[in-house]
Design a protein around this motif. Structure first.
Motif, PDB file in Angstrom:
ATOM      1  N   ALA A 270       0.841  -1.284   0.022  1.00 57.26           N
ATOM      2  CA  ALA A 270      -0.045   0.036   0.284  1.00 57.26           C
ATOM      3  C   ALA A 270       0.979   1.138   0.259  1.00 57.26           C
ATOM      4  N   LEU A 271       0.640   2.092  -0.839  1.00 60.17           N
ATOM      5  CA  LEU A 271       1.192   3.271  -0.918  1.00 60.17           C
ATOM      6  C   LEU A 271       0.589   4.581  -0.063  1.00 60.17           C
ATOM      7  N   ARG A 272       1.164   5.488   0.416  1.00 62.76           N
ATOM      8  CA  ARG A 272       0.664   6.321   1.171  1.00 62.76           C
ATOM      9  C   ARG A 272       0.985   7.852   0.696  1.00 62.76           C
ATOM     10  N   GLU A 273       1.907   7.792  -0.341  1.00 60.33           N
ATOM     11  CA  GLU A 273       2.354   9.076  -0.860  1.00 60.33           C
ATOM     12  C   GLU A 273       3.006   8.666  -2.029  1.00 60.33           C
ATOM     13  N   LEU A 274       2.966   9.496  -3.242  1.00 62.16           N
ATOM     14  CA  LEU A 274       3.713   9.040  -4.708  1.00 62.16           C
ATOM     15  C   LEU A 274       3.866  10.503  -5.321  1.00 62.16           C
ATOM     16  N   THR A 275       4.980  11.325  -5.086  1.00 65.07           N
ATOM     17  CA  THR A 275       4.945  12.576  -5.722  1.00 65.07           C
ATOM     18  C   THR A 275       5.936  12.831  -6.567  1.00 65.07           C
ATOM     19  N   PRO A 276       5.782  13.027  -7.846  1.00 62.80           N
ATOM     20  CA  PRO A 276       6.986  13.390  -8.952  1.00 62.80           C
ATOM     21  C   PRO A 276       7.425  14.807  -8.267  1.00 62.80           C
ATOM     22  N   ARG A 277       8.722  15.003  -8.467  1.00 62.74           N
ATOM     23  CA  ARG A 277       9.439  16.216  -7.979  1.00 62.74           C
ATOM     24  C   ARG A 277      10.051  16.838  -9.111  1.00 62.74           C
ATOM     25  N   ASN A 278       9.636  18.057  -9.357  1.00 64.17           N
ATOM     26  CA  ASN A 278      10.468  18.750 -10.486  1.00 64.17           C
ATOM     27  C   ASN A 278      11.349  19.650  -9.715  1.00 64.17           C
ATOM     28  N   ALA A 279      12.389  19.970 -10.552  1.00 61.82           N
ATOM     29  CA  ALA A 279      13.385  21.323 -10.266  1.00 61.82           C
ATOM     30  C   ALA A 279      12.214  22.232 -10.180  1.00 61.82           C
ATOM     31  N   SER A 280      12.614  23.235  -9.348  1.00 63.61           N
ATOM     32  CA  SER A 280      11.485  24.447  -9.564  1.00 63.61           C
ATOM     33  C   SER A 280      12.172  25.334 -11.079  1.00 63.61           C
ATOM     34  N   LEU A 281      11.112  25.738 -11.615  1.00 62.31           N
ATOM     35  CA  LEU A 281      11.323  26.023 -12.966  1.00 62.31           C
ATOM     36  C   LEU A 281      12.707  27.193 -12.960  1.00 62.31           C
ATOM     37  N   GLU A 282      12.658  27.947 -11.789  1.00 61.44           N
ATOM     38  CA  GLU A 282      13.623  28.941 -11.636  1.00 61.44           C
ATOM     39  C   GLU A 282      14.918  28.363 -11.680  1.00 61.44           C
ATOM     40  N   GLU A 283      15.202  27.047 -11.063  1.00 59.27           N
ATOM     41  CA  GLU A 283      16.483  26.398 -10.933  1.00 59.27           C
ATOM     42  C   GLU A 283      16.781  25.767 -12.383  1.00 59.27           C
ATOM     43  N   ALA A 284      15.615  25.223 -13.098  1.00 60.90           N
ATOM     44  CA  ALA A 284      16.075  24.966 -14.549  1.00 60.90           C
ATOM     45  C   ALA A 284      16.202  26.163 -15.205  1.00 60.90           C
TER      46      ALA A 284
END
Ligand SMILES: Nc1ncnc2c1ncn2[C@@H]1O[C@H](COP(=O)(O)OP(=O)(O)OP(=O)(O)O)[C@@H](O)[C@H]1O
Length: 302
Positions: A270-284
């Motif tokens: 069972a998963l309790r969290e599944l969050t894709p994370r992006n660099a902030s666009l400012e970082e990009a």
């Protein structure tokens, strides 16, 4: 459609725009991104025939701006909202522009309505706030009902309500099939507005891609929490993912969120969290432009 090809522009010895090529398509909001001094305003000024290029071409609908008989009907632009005659009323200012461009008086009332300035139409511009001036500048851009629109940093100095309004207007104009080019030095703002992005640094093209591709390119793994975390970690490592503990969860790279969810389901975890994370666009943006700076330094040294 706007087509910029091999555009080069110098101020004395300084190269402001350096062999720049890109196309801005209709029906989309295209963000024109770059740090201060990257050459965005200069490029827009050349497209509008306000400055002559040293080399290359900038065409709107296949033609240079200078060859258009009624340019306001083909391309509208907001460059510097402060540059209007403060003594006139908003309506008088727009009517003056309309008359000199063969545009009927009815359009003045229409665009004043469209930008929400109808109630202050007879007030002198001198008393306008920055937000009102931005709206007036946009009204002027829309006056000729042009198919191509360019806005240079339109959200500068606006409050959140003004920013949201501009964002929605850009979307509406693109949905009507118009070509919309909007410059900014804030990637985060563009992420909410633009479908496509053209990124420049030091006058050179750095990226010309969809906003979603740019976001995906700066994906920073997936944060996942599970009921049985050690079991999930073992499973993910066994299929080749990189897993490390972080903040009571697992930081996973090498697998996307969909695949992680499928694997956990197949194993009954069972998963309790599944969050894709992006660099902030400012970082990009910083990363992208740093690459261009390094490229520039390398070329100069070589
Ligand atoms: N009139 C001018 N005379 C000399 N140099 C200029 C002039 N206008 C711009 N520049 C230089 O040309 C380069 C590009 O400037 P430009 O204003 O086009 O950049 P920009 O991306 O629009 O930046 P900003 O976000 O600060 O408006 C900069 O190095 C700038 O200093």
């Amino acid at each position: 459609m706007i087509e910029v090809t091999g555009l080069t522009m110098r101020y004395g010895d300084a190269l402001a725009v350096d062999d720049l090529t890109f196309v801005v398509k209709p029906g989309l909001v295209t963000g024109f991104l770059g740090p201060n001094g990257a050459g965005k305003s200069t490029t827009m000024r050349v497209i509008l025939g306000l400055q002559a290029a040293d080399a290359g071409t900038a065409l709107v609908g296949g033609r240079p701006y200078g060859s258009m008989r009624e340019p306001m009907r083909e391309v509208g632009a907001l460059l510097d909202a402060g540059a209007v005659h403060g003594g006139r009323s908003a309506a008088a200012h727009l009517w003056c522009l309309a008359r000199s461009n063969g545009i009927g008086r009815a359009r003045v009332g229409h665009v004043l309505d469209q930008v929400g300035l109808a109630e202050v139409a007879s007030r002198r511009i001198a008393g306008f706030s920055l937000g009102m001036r931005q709206r007036l500048g946009i009204a002027a851009a829309l006056l000729g009902d042009p198919g191509v629109l360019m806005f240079d940093e339109p959200v500068n100095g606006l409050d959140p309500e003004g920013i949201r309004w501009i964002r929605e207007l850009m979307r509406l104009l693109a949905d009507e099939g118009r070509t919309v080019l909007v410059s900014s030095h804030l990637m985060g703002e563009m992420a909410l507005t633009a479908d496509h992005v053209v990124v420049i640094g030091r006058g050179r093209l750095i990226a010309d891609t969809t906003m979603s591709e740019l976001v995906a390119r700066f994906q920073r793994g997936v944060l996942v929490r599970a009921a049985d975390q050690p079991a999930l970690a073992g499973l993910l490592v066994s299929v080749g993912a990189n897993v490390r503990e972080e903040d009571g969860g697992l930081s996973v790279s090498g697998l996307d969120a969909t695949r992680i969810g499928e694997l956990a389901l197949a194993r009954g975890i069972a998963l309790r969290e599944l969050t894709p994370r992006n660099a902030s666009l400012e970082e990009a943006f910083m990363e992208l432009t740093e690459e261009s700076v390094e490229f520039g330094a390398g070329r100069a040294a070589g």
